[in-house]
Design an enzyme around this catalytic site. Structure first.
Site, PDB file in Angstrom:
ATOM      1  N   ARG A   1      33.059  40.983  47.262  1.00  0.00           N
ATOM      2  CA  ARG A   1      32.890  41.289  48.689  1.00  0.00           C
ATOM      3  C   ARG A   1      33.887  42.308  49.218  1.00  0.00           C
ATOM      4  NH1 ARG A   1      31.010  36.503  47.796  1.00  0.00           N
ATOM      5  NH2 ARG A   1      32.898  36.406  46.581  1.00  0.00           N
ATOM      6  N   THR A   2      35.168  42.077  48.936  1.00  0.00           N
ATOM      7  CA  THR A   2      36.192  42.903  49.579  1.00  0.00           C
ATOM      8  C   THR A   2      36.079  44.361  49.140  1.00  0.00           C
ATOM      9  OG1 THR A   2      37.606  40.957  49.629  1.00  0.00           O
ATOM     10  CG2 THR A   2      38.668  43.062  50.055  1.00  0.00           C
TER      11      THR A   2
ATOM     12  N   LYS B   1      48.065  50.905  29.724  1.00  0.00           N
ATOM     13  CA  LYS B   1      48.916  51.563  28.726  1.00  0.00           C
ATOM     14  C   LYS B   1      50.382  51.368  29.052  1.00  0.00           C
ATOM     15  CE  LYS B   1      45.434  55.181  28.164  1.00  0.00           C
ATOM     16  NZ  LYS B   1      45.124  56.513  28.646  1.00  0.00           N
TER      17      LYS B   1
ATOM     18  N   ARG C   1      44.514  45.784  46.018  1.00  0.00           N
ATOM     19  CA  ARG C   1      44.561  44.348  45.713  1.00  0.00           C
ATOM     20  C   ARG C   1      45.383  44.185  44.452  1.00  0.00           C
ATOM     21  NH1 ARG C   1      39.663  40.103  45.569  1.00  0.00           N
ATOM     22  NH2 ARG C   1      40.145  40.256  47.790  1.00  0.00           N
TER      23      ARG C   1
ATOM     24  N   HIS D   1      46.069  38.241  53.022  1.00  0.00           N
ATOM     25  CA  HIS D   1      44.765  38.905  52.896  1.00  0.00           C
ATOM     26  C   HIS D   1      44.324  39.174  54.339  1.00  0.00           C
ATOM     27  CE1 HIS D   1      40.966  40.157  51.517  1.00  0.00           C
ATOM     28  NE2 HIS D   1      40.581  39.109  50.804  1.00  0.00           N
TER      29      HIS D   1
HETATM   30  N1  ASP Z   1      38.128  36.202  48.071  1.00  0.00           N
HETATM   31  C1  ASP Z   1      39.283  35.503  48.567  1.00  0.00           C
HETATM   32  C2  ASP Z   1      40.561  36.111  48.018  1.00  0.00           C
HETATM   33  O1  ASP Z   1      40.524  37.164  47.432  1.00  0.00           O
HETATM   34  C3  ASP Z   1      39.204  34.035  48.337  1.00  0.00           C
HETATM   35  C4  ASP Z   1      39.124  33.603  46.905  1.00  0.00           C
HETATM   36  O2  ASP Z   1      39.208  34.407  45.988  1.00  0.00           O
HETATM   37  O3  ASP Z   1      38.978  32.402  46.724  1.00  0.00           O
HETATM   38  O4  ASP Z   1      41.611  35.548  48.208  1.00  0.00           O
END
Ligand code: ASP
Length: 318
Positions: free
Chosen positions: A58-59, A86, A108, A136
């Site tokens: 999703r993100t 590497k 991320r 987040h």
């Molecule tokens: N998608 C959310 C996160 O990246 C929640 C999860 O992964 O459970 O933290």
């Protein structure tokens, strides 16, 4: 407009005014996203690079869509295949990227604090798309927008966040945000999944769903973050579902119009019953995904405005 930040690294240092500014602009983007033509040029000419060192569905998709709808040139770095494998350090990768003049860097990373460190090394706006168990921020903002639209307000609500609190950046960012907007936050889960020092967080802690969900307006379920656990935190998934998995029976003690949320990815039959998750009368999980695109558009738009202002030579008014 009050939002003056250079980066969006977390909710902890935002003011309630910043949050309102972000949510107001996001509401405008929800409308845009429902039209046939979903474009504007808020990020035209700017380069957005998405660097995901941890899996995401999703993100990453919504940051990409958000950037494209606002006219940015969007590049997804395939981090699995990159020089990191590497042995290049995060900082070296960042400096290499920086030399290509990105304007927005969406990151991320599995380590808490890694995104803050990176933000110190580059001269573009950095957005934290989740760092370890730390923060987040866009998830908490999209959750807030979902709650506001479902409940008609974002204050004086009773909100239960349930499950694996200890390993969850979603929980931390939500606790900051919902607290700043003057809501009552309850954390519900087994003691093994509560973070150390939780007593000082200004929340109520429950070890039992029947007590924790009583009369709440919102129930937010969390996934067991197995990838962040080193050891056994629950006896078994079956036992966990029995005690802490949300189903229609456990939801009965909440308010009649309580909504059910989950940031995804969901483990049906572990933390939530699949039928309840799909029940459009109670679950707002799909709305959360929709709000995610709008919130990310708003965050990148506001950061880009600040970036442009900071790049103007002093004394030149444009
Ligand atoms: N998608 C959310 C996160 O990246 C929640 C999860 O992964 O459970 O933290």
């Amino acid at each position: 407009m009050t939002f003056r930040a250079k980066h969006l690294l977390g909710i902890e240092h935002l003011s309630s005014e910043d949050i309102k500014t972000l949510l107001d602009l996001a509401a405008h983007y929800v409308d845009l996203n429902r039209r046939d033509i979903k474009h504007n040029d808020a990020l035209a000419g700017l380069t957005q690079v998405n660097m995901f060192f941890e899996n995401s569905t999703r993100t990453q998709a919504s940051f990409e869509l958000a950037g494209k709808r606002l006219g940015a040139d969007v590049m997804n770095m395939a981090m699995q295949a990159s020089s990191i494998k590497k042995g290049e350090t995060l900082i070296d990768t960042a400096l290499t990227l920086n030399a290509m003049h990105p304007d927005l860097l969406v990151v991320r990373h599995p380590q808490s604090g890694a995104v803050n460190l990176l933000a110190e090394k580059v001269n573009c706006a950095v957005l934290n798309a989740g760092d370890g168990r730390h923060e987040h921020p866009t998830q908490a903002l999209l959750d807030a927008l979902t709650i506001q639209r479902a409940k008609g307000r974002l204050h004086r609500l009773s909100i239960a966040i349930c499950g694996d609190i200890a390993h969850s950046r979603v929980a931390r960012s939500n606790i900051f945000l919902l607290g700043k907007m003057e809501n009552r936050v309850r954390l519900v889960g087994p003691p093994t999944l509560m973070p150390a020092g939780v007593a000082d967080w200004g929340v109520e802690v429950y070890g039992d769903m029947a007590e924790g969900l009583r009369d709440v307006d919102v129930v937010m379920m969390l996934r067991l973050q197995r990838e962040r656990m080193d050891g056994a935190f629950i006896p078994s998934e079956r036992e966990y579902y029995h005690r802490f998995g949300l189903d229609a029976a456990k939801l009965k003690v909440a308010k009649d119009d309580a909504i059910v949320m989950h940031p995804g990815p969901m483990n049906r039959g572990v933390e939530i019953d699949g039928t309840l998750a799909d029940d459009i009368n109670r679950s707002v999980i799909q709305e959360q995904v929709e709000m995610g695109v709008a919130v990310r558009m708003a965050a990148m738009d506001l950061l880009a405005r600040n970036l442009r202002t900071s790049r103007q030579p002093e004394g030149v008014l444009v």
